[in-house]
Design an enzyme around this catalytic site. Sequence first.
Site, mmCIF file in Angstrom:
data_model
loop_
_atom_site.group_PDB
_atom_site.id
_atom_site.type_symbol
_atom_site.label_atom_id
_atom_site.label_comp_id
_atom_site.label_asym_id
_atom_site.label_seq_id
_atom_site.Cartn_x
_atom_site.Cartn_y
_atom_site.Cartn_z
ATOM 1 N N ASN A 95 0.827 -1.205 0.000
ATOM 2 C CA ASN A 95 0.000 0.000 0.000
ATOM 3 C C ASN A 95 0.864 1.258 0.000
ATOM 4 O OD1 ASN A 95 -2.074 -1.828 0.189
ATOM 5 N ND2 ASN A 95 -2.398 -1.521 2.386
ATOM 6 N N HIS A 112 6.049 -0.572 -2.532
ATOM 7 C CA HIS A 112 5.538 0.089 -3.738
ATOM 8 C C HIS A 112 5.578 1.607 -3.623
ATOM 9 C CE1 HIS A 112 3.082 -3.653 -5.167
ATOM 10 N NE2 HIS A 112 4.372 -3.797 -5.336
ATOM 11 N N CYS A 139 11.103 21.511 -8.515
ATOM 12 C CA CYS A 139 11.583 20.630 -7.452
ATOM 13 C C CYS A 139 12.016 21.487 -6.256
ATOM 14 C CB CYS A 139 12.773 19.805 -7.951
ATOM 15 S SG CYS A 139 13.612 18.890 -6.619
ATOM 16 N N GLU A 207 -12.056 -13.030 1.064
ATOM 17 C CA GLU A 207 -12.408 -14.114 0.128
ATOM 18 C C GLU A 207 -11.148 -14.851 -0.282
ATOM 19 O OE1 GLU A 207 -14.373 -11.379 -2.446
ATOM 20 O OE2 GLU A 207 -12.696 -11.266 -3.854
ATOM 21 N N ALA A 223 -10.664 -7.706 7.609
ATOM 22 C CA ALA A 223 -9.359 -7.545 8.265
ATOM 23 C C ALA A 223 -9.518 -6.960 9.666
ATOM 24 C CB ALA A 223 -8.469 -6.647 7.416
#
Length: 237
Positions: A95, A112, A139, A207, A223
């Site tokens: 996540n 990730h 930036c 599931e 969960a």
Amino acid sequence: MFHGRFINRIVILTGAGISAESGLSTFRDADGLWEKHDPMEIATPEAFARDPALVYRFYNARRNQLPQVEPNDAHRALARLQQEFPGDVFLVTQNVDDLHERGGSAEVCHMHGELNSMLCAACESAMPAAADYDADSDCPGCGIRGRLRPDVVWFGEMPYHMEEIELRLMDCDLFVAIGTSGVVYPAAGFVQRALAHGALTVEVNKEVSDVTGFFHQQRKGPATREVAVLVEELLAG
Ligand code: APR
């Protein structure tokens, strides 16, 4: 002891399902993000090159949603496990949300990347994404315009921290996967690595997933309920 085994080193992998009850969309459920957007048009370097404005909009919108949602009992239960379990707990998440941290987890391995972080391709640094940014943004580090991108690992890119994750999988006694469909590699293959090294494997999902067959135990349900029960059992020793 946990189901007759002495457990000292735990690896926990979470996916979008752990944040679903907080109100964040998963990717592949009926109302998931990839039902509304083609991932190949959003979450690849080619998509970003082709239509940067669309990609900036998608990730800015998901980051702006974070303050509107709260961590849930599953995030909090994992944070309690990290704080109270006498052995080692390594939490790796697919996540990009910040709910594990806001639920009390001090150490989270974001394989990730994170919505709250952005990368500058010019100075190759990562920095907090405090506000919306796009092709006209400078930036904050090097001042160069138009080289910022989400610090999120896209399809076709190498996830972060793979060496450490591999070492942890080879060394753990217990591997728990929570709220992940087991569709995207390398994360979907973690259970097989842990299994090959003798770990007990437990899956928490509402599931069946694509990799349910590799788990010794499948705890079916939300969960928020199942992770709280699992953590209680692990802390009861
Ligand atoms: N409780 C438990 N499990 C849940 C719940 C819940 N409340 N809600 C959904 N789930 C489960 C679903 O059954 C599904 O197996 O969570 C899983 C969500 O699967 P995906 O939407 O595919 O999310 P995830 O597995 O995290 O995706 C992996 O794919 O698109 C890429 O980079 C993206 O990190 C993401 C990766």
